[in-house]
Enzyme design. Structure first.
Site, short mmCIF file in Angstrom:
data_model
loop_
_atom_site.label_atom_id
_atom_site.label_comp_id
_atom_site.label_asym_id
_atom_site.label_seq_id
_atom_site.Cartn_x
_atom_site.Cartn_y
_atom_site.Cartn_z
N SER A 167 0.81 -1.21 0.00
CA SER A 167 0.00 0.00 0.00
C SER A 167 0.85 1.26 0.00
CB SER A 167 -0.94 0.00 1.21
OG SER A 167 -0.22 0.21 2.40
N LYS A 212 1.03 4.25 7.22
CA LYS A 212 0.36 5.15 6.26
C LYS A 212 0.89 6.57 6.44
CE LYS A 212 -2.75 2.31 4.41
NZ LYS A 212 -1.99 1.13 4.96
#
Lengths: 206, 206
Positions: free
Chosen positions: B126, B163
């Site tokens: 990701s 993230k």
DNA sequence: TGGGAAGCTGGAAGAAAATACAGTCACCCA
DNA sequence: TGGGTGACTGTATTTTCTTCCAGCTTCCCA
């Protein structure tokens, strides 16, 4: 002119001497202190401390170790343990690369496999597709052997570049990992400088 | 139950003992071997080797050092200098993360800035847009403070993820760096576990 | 007010380690 | 067919180091 001692003093060691040196290295990293003559004897099965003494003398003469006379466990490694950092290399369209050591980072070569010999700072984003970004340090294993598909440090004329090696029959190509960069078809002399075996990014929050 | 000795044994040392410990650490990294009693005396101006002996005994009792009886330069550091490696974390759509130490890598925390506290293995792609790939080790600085735009290790419920933190007014988002992953809008409890300060990729040719 | 604990001096015994000397054996090389 | 080198054995000597003993001073704290 003094004899041009190799950059890698361990290169001109005998196999036995290399074993001894590896043992010393291991003791320094695992145990925290260099071994004594008797400990070397115990490890290799020598009956005489002089066997160890001879090896240490030979290693010292070849520059593989340093010895402090008279001190217990006076064996030291000449190069501060770590990897030399080599100045930026063109990883965009190949630019001039300087084989100029910038410094040393305290990272064990054995952290990578095969063992890293130096760190090379990347310039450009031609390999961003495999997560190699501008400014990253690449761990490079010095070798001239590389298989097709591996990421290599290659020298074309006087330019050094990091690319994926692609052999198609007799044709050799250096592939970027970024659609903005076209493959380089090699027709001049190509020298493989090494194999990329790792990557380090740091020094600031990402 | 034995006294719950601190995780950081150097915390309950006297200032003088800390000085001695720092000196030993310095000798180990700079010189390659631990000092003898007499060398400690010379460094601190002691007239008696027993002054050093007393300090070493105190340091050993507090767990700051280990001593090998009878051996010359038998001082060792208890924790192998290095960073703990924490098991894989979900970097795809967040999966269960285990805070389970896998081992230790001989890397200096000071290699990164701010200092790294542990290494976290990434699972998923990701964050591939910023060169963080599946299997990479992220150097993480333990902190709860993070600014908008920084890449953080965050915990949502029992799931840990890596993230980019994005604050828009009162709204907090965790942004992936891969178009295939949608931003996560945080409405439950969010805990910042740390700040990503570096990356290590290795163990095999790339 | 007295008793540990930290932080030292001074001396000394004995173990551990470095190192020198005198050889042996095998191998490569000119 | 030597001679140098690498890789050892065996012994001995000296130096370095660890470790113990007995004390002294200062500070904190109960």
């Amino acid at each position: 002119m003094p004899s041009p001692r190799s950059v890698h003093p361990q290169d001109d060691l005998t196999p036995r001497q290399r074993e001894i040196l590896d043992f010393i290295r291991n003791r320094l990293t695992v145990g925290g202190a260099p071994p004594t003559r008797l400990e070397i004897c115990a490890a290799f099965g020598f009956a005489s401390p002089n066997a160890a003494e001879d090896h240490l003398r030979a290693l010292a003469k070849k520059g593989a170790i340093l010895m402090t006379a008279g001190a217990a466990r006076g064996i030291r490694l000449p190069a501060p343990p770590g990897l030399p950092v080599i100045g930026a290399v063109a990883a965009g369209s190949p630019l001039l690369a300087v084989e100029n050591q910038r410094g040393t980072l305290p990272i064990a070569p054995e952290l990578f496999s095969p063992r890293a010999d130096y760190l090379l700072q990347v310039r450009g984003n031609s390999m961003s597709g495999v997560g190699i970004l501008d400014g990253d340090l690449l761990a490079v294993h010095r070798t001239v052997e590389a298989r097709s598909g591996q990421i290599v440090v290659a020298r074309l004329e006087d330019e050094v570049t990091v690319k994926r090696l692609q052999r198609r029959g007799s044709r050799v190509e250096l592939m970027a990992e970024n659609p903005e960069y076209a493959p380089i078809v090699v027709n001049g002399p190509l020298v493989i400088e090494g194999l990329v075996v790792g990557l380090i990014r740091g020094g600031r929050p990402l």
